[in-house]
Write an enzyme that holds these catalytic residues in place. Sequence first.
Site, mmCIF file in Angstrom:
data_model
loop_
_atom_site.group_PDB
_atom_site.id
_atom_site.type_symbol
_atom_site.label_atom_id
_atom_site.label_comp_id
_atom_site.label_asym_id
_atom_site.label_seq_id
_atom_site.Cartn_x
_atom_site.Cartn_y
_atom_site.Cartn_z
ATOM 1 N N LYS A 6 5.390 3.511 8.225
ATOM 2 C CA LYS A 6 4.207 4.355 8.428
ATOM 3 C C LYS A 6 2.952 3.485 8.551
ATOM 4 C CE LYS A 6 4.025 7.653 5.544
ATOM 5 N NZ LYS A 6 3.845 8.607 4.456
ATOM 6 N N LYS A 25 0.861 -1.189 0.000
ATOM 7 C CA LYS A 25 0.000 0.000 0.000
ATOM 8 C C LYS A 25 0.886 1.223 0.000
ATOM 9 C CE LYS A 25 -4.036 2.024 0.604
ATOM 10 N NZ LYS A 25 -3.753 2.701 -0.683
ATOM 11 N N ASN A 65 -2.355 19.153 -1.769
ATOM 12 C CA ASN A 65 -3.334 18.442 -0.972
ATOM 13 C C ASN A 65 -3.012 18.524 0.529
ATOM 14 O OD1 ASN A 65 -4.156 16.044 0.579
ATOM 15 N ND2 ASN A 65 -5.231 15.481 -1.282
ATOM 16 N N LYS A 103 5.416 1.868 -3.171
ATOM 17 C CA LYS A 103 5.261 3.218 -3.758
ATOM 18 C C LYS A 103 5.461 3.081 -5.261
ATOM 19 C CE LYS A 103 4.597 7.521 -2.458
ATOM 20 N NZ LYS A 103 3.851 8.067 -1.329
ATOM 21 N N ASP A 149 -0.385 10.694 -4.688
ATOM 22 C CA ASP A 149 0.745 11.374 -4.040
ATOM 23 C C ASP A 149 0.952 12.640 -4.869
ATOM 24 O OD1 ASP A 149 2.941 10.949 -1.878
ATOM 25 O OD2 ASP A 149 4.110 11.511 -3.624
ATOM 26 N N GLN A 159 7.133 3.916 3.842
ATOM 27 C CA GLN A 159 5.714 3.529 3.884
ATOM 28 C C GLN A 159 5.496 2.254 4.707
ATOM 29 O OE1 GLN A 159 3.624 5.558 1.555
ATOM 30 N NE2 GLN A 159 1.965 4.865 2.874
ATOM 31 N N THR A 193 -4.769 13.414 5.120
ATOM 32 C CA THR A 193 -3.354 13.578 5.479
ATOM 33 C C THR A 193 -3.152 14.923 6.198
ATOM 34 O OG1 THR A 193 -2.753 12.259 3.564
ATOM 35 C CG2 THR A 193 -0.984 13.503 4.606
ATOM 36 N N SER A 196 -7.243 5.503 3.818
ATOM 37 C CA SER A 196 -7.221 4.557 2.693
ATOM 38 C C SER A 196 -7.543 3.158 3.199
ATOM 39 C CB SER A 196 -5.843 4.538 2.027
ATOM 40 O OG SER A 196 -5.715 5.608 1.116
HETATM 41 P P1 NDP Z 1 0.619 17.973 -4.273
HETATM 42 O O1 NDP Z 1 1.074 17.632 -5.632
HETATM 43 O O2 NDP Z 1 -0.841 18.141 -4.032
HETATM 44 O O3 NDP Z 1 1.365 19.303 -3.757
HETATM 45 C C1 NDP Z 1 2.744 19.394 -3.681
HETATM 46 C C2 NDP Z 1 3.092 20.846 -3.412
HETATM 47 O O4 NDP Z 1 4.470 20.946 -3.111
HETATM 48 C C3 NDP Z 1 2.838 21.763 -4.587
HETATM 49 O O5 NDP Z 1 2.306 22.969 -4.101
HETATM 50 C C4 NDP Z 1 4.212 22.003 -5.183
HETATM 51 O O6 NDP Z 1 4.377 23.253 -5.803
HETATM 52 C C5 NDP Z 1 5.069 21.948 -3.934
HETATM 53 N N1 NDP Z 1 6.439 21.554 -4.271
HETATM 54 C C6 NDP Z 1 6.833 20.393 -4.813
HETATM 55 N N2 NDP Z 1 8.174 20.408 -4.997
HETATM 56 C C7 NDP Z 1 8.598 21.604 -4.542
HETATM 57 C C8 NDP Z 1 9.860 22.239 -4.440
HETATM 58 N N3 NDP Z 1 10.960 21.602 -4.854
HETATM 59 N N4 NDP Z 1 9.906 23.496 -3.912
HETATM 60 C C9 NDP Z 1 8.791 24.128 -3.482
HETATM 61 N N5 NDP Z 1 7.564 23.579 -3.552
HETATM 62 C C10 NDP Z 1 7.484 22.344 -4.071
HETATM 63 O O7 NDP Z 1 1.238 16.839 -3.312
HETATM 64 P P2 NDP Z 1 0.742 16.352 -1.889
HETATM 65 O O8 NDP Z 1 0.262 17.503 -1.102
HETATM 66 O O9 NDP Z 1 -0.118 15.170 -2.076
HETATM 67 O O10 NDP Z 1 2.127 15.804 -1.280
HETATM 68 C C11 NDP Z 1 3.069 16.663 -0.613
HETATM 69 C C12 NDP Z 1 3.975 15.804 0.258
HETATM 70 O O11 NDP Z 1 3.182 15.047 1.197
HETATM 71 C C13 NDP Z 1 4.817 14.762 -0.504
HETATM 72 O O12 NDP Z 1 6.040 14.583 0.171
HETATM 73 C C14 NDP Z 1 3.988 13.488 -0.352
HETATM 74 O O13 NDP Z 1 4.770 12.303 -0.484
HETATM 75 C C15 NDP Z 1 3.483 13.647 1.077
HETATM 76 N N6 NDP Z 1 2.311 12.858 1.395
HETATM 77 C C16 NDP Z 1 1.146 12.984 0.687
HETATM 78 C C17 NDP Z 1 0.040 12.222 1.039
HETATM 79 C C18 NDP Z 1 -1.286 12.405 0.378
HETATM 80 O O14 NDP Z 1 -2.272 11.817 0.883
HETATM 81 N N7 NDP Z 1 -1.407 13.170 -0.682
HETATM 82 C C19 NDP Z 1 0.120 11.207 2.095
HETATM 83 C C20 NDP Z 1 1.369 11.225 2.840
HETATM 84 C C21 NDP Z 1 2.419 11.999 2.462
HETATM 85 P P3 NDP Z 1 3.769 23.567 -7.274
HETATM 86 O O15 NDP Z 1 2.321 23.845 -7.028
HETATM 87 O O16 NDP Z 1 4.532 24.774 -7.713
HETATM 88 O O17 NDP Z 1 4.008 22.343 -8.108
#
Ligand code: NDP
Length: 448
Positions: A117, A93, A243, A129, A169, A114, A212, A381
Amino acid sequence: MTDRAKLLQSFMGRVAARNAGQDEFLQAVGEVAFDVLTVEKAHAAWARARVLERLTEPDRIIGFRVVWENDDGEVEINSGWRVQTSNAIGPYKGGLRFSPGVCPSVLKFLGFEQVFKNALTGLPLGGGKGGADFDPRGRSEAEIMRFCQAFMTELARYIGPDEDVPAGDINVGPREIGYLFGAYKRLRGQFHGALTGKGEAFGGSALRVEATGYGLVYFVEAMLAEEGRELARRRVAISGKGNVAAHAAEKAICEGAKVVTLSDRSGTLVAEDGMGQDALDWVRERKQAGQDVADPPRGLGLAFREGVAPWGLVEAEIGLPCATQNEIDAKAAKSAMDAGLRVLAEGANMPLTRDAMEALREAGVGYAPGKATNAGGVAISGLEMSQNSSIRPLDPEDVDRALRRIMGEIHNRAAEEGRDGNRIDYRRGANVAAYRKVATAIAAYGVL
Ligand code: NDP
């Protein structure tokens, strides 16, 4: 050199020899090994079974070609992967990430994290993943749909409700999960929960999208409660605008905190007096439209700082990095501490470099790792999987109650193992609590 340092050096030497150049993966393994190797050594059956070293070698890594046609009729080629790290305590998962930086090292680090976690949630879920080196920025809706369908053409044969259950993700949200699940359903001719994060109209759970970010805030509240403090009125700096970031901001505001930053690749939005719902709505609209946040409209109380991250830009007691891995180095950590940081909880996976983590530890800043704090998504999930198999959806209120309870339990598991006098080492606690559960299962299976 201490016994622990010798053990770590010899272990990491072997892992590094098999994974040369895979920096993110080695960083994640090193952090867990530091906390866990002495626990393994003290338990004869686990030491003999070499549990941690086995976990550093995924059960399998599936790599495949993704070929699709863009809007100009040109053929495009991407690489896709699914890393199935361990199904010791349940089906694989973990999410799917579409981003140009995706590669085996990144997916192996995420799959490894993961496993721990998922064990911490208390649910029977293994870890994995996947994703592709596809950059959705600037792509049309039709291109994204065709890419998702091409990706699933290959992935479908390796996943299933009792086998491997991917979710979203980075850059894989409800829209992409809809395309992926539609393609899966058509290819397999079956409607079952082989993906989570689905829309509620087709088997998704209430609050999966929010889980999350909301769960992260519930964890922070549990951390603060340990010291008899509350979240209300505290200043919270958040990175990212996706997200996790947006839902963490929403819940923090709802709990009475002041959210003073959000960010993306273009820079940081600062709200000196805290963001209101209207500011958050505008940020969400920008994210949905695939646009940056460089030009906030007047009247929302937002100022934009181009090309800089949130850390240290504005006074904040609580930091929630929610963008990507290694986004905070030692310098950024120091700036955040100079601006009042006292608690840092990870929304993203491994957002701190090793040096940043060390700097926080030395300064006595309360720190909690992503494998504990961002587990709310995978926990819901897990509830989505059980709702799918029982054909009985839960109300949003029930899911929210379950999320708060699960985050409280994760907090307590990590706190129990990590308690050291009147201080709690959440990193050690989370690593050790999760390891014990997975090790018990792996040792029971014998040598395989
Ligand atoms: P999203 O794609 O929804 O959002 C990611 C955000 O991070 C975007 O705003 C993006 O900017 C920004 N970003 C990415 N890379 C960079 C960078 N190098 N510098 C500055 N900003 C950056 O992803 P999620 O919110 O889903 O995921 C974010 C983190 O949380 C990841 O590490 C993911 O693995 C982790 N996570 C997510 C889960 C989920 O349920 N979604 C569960 C557990 C962990 P821009 O808009 O400019 O692209």
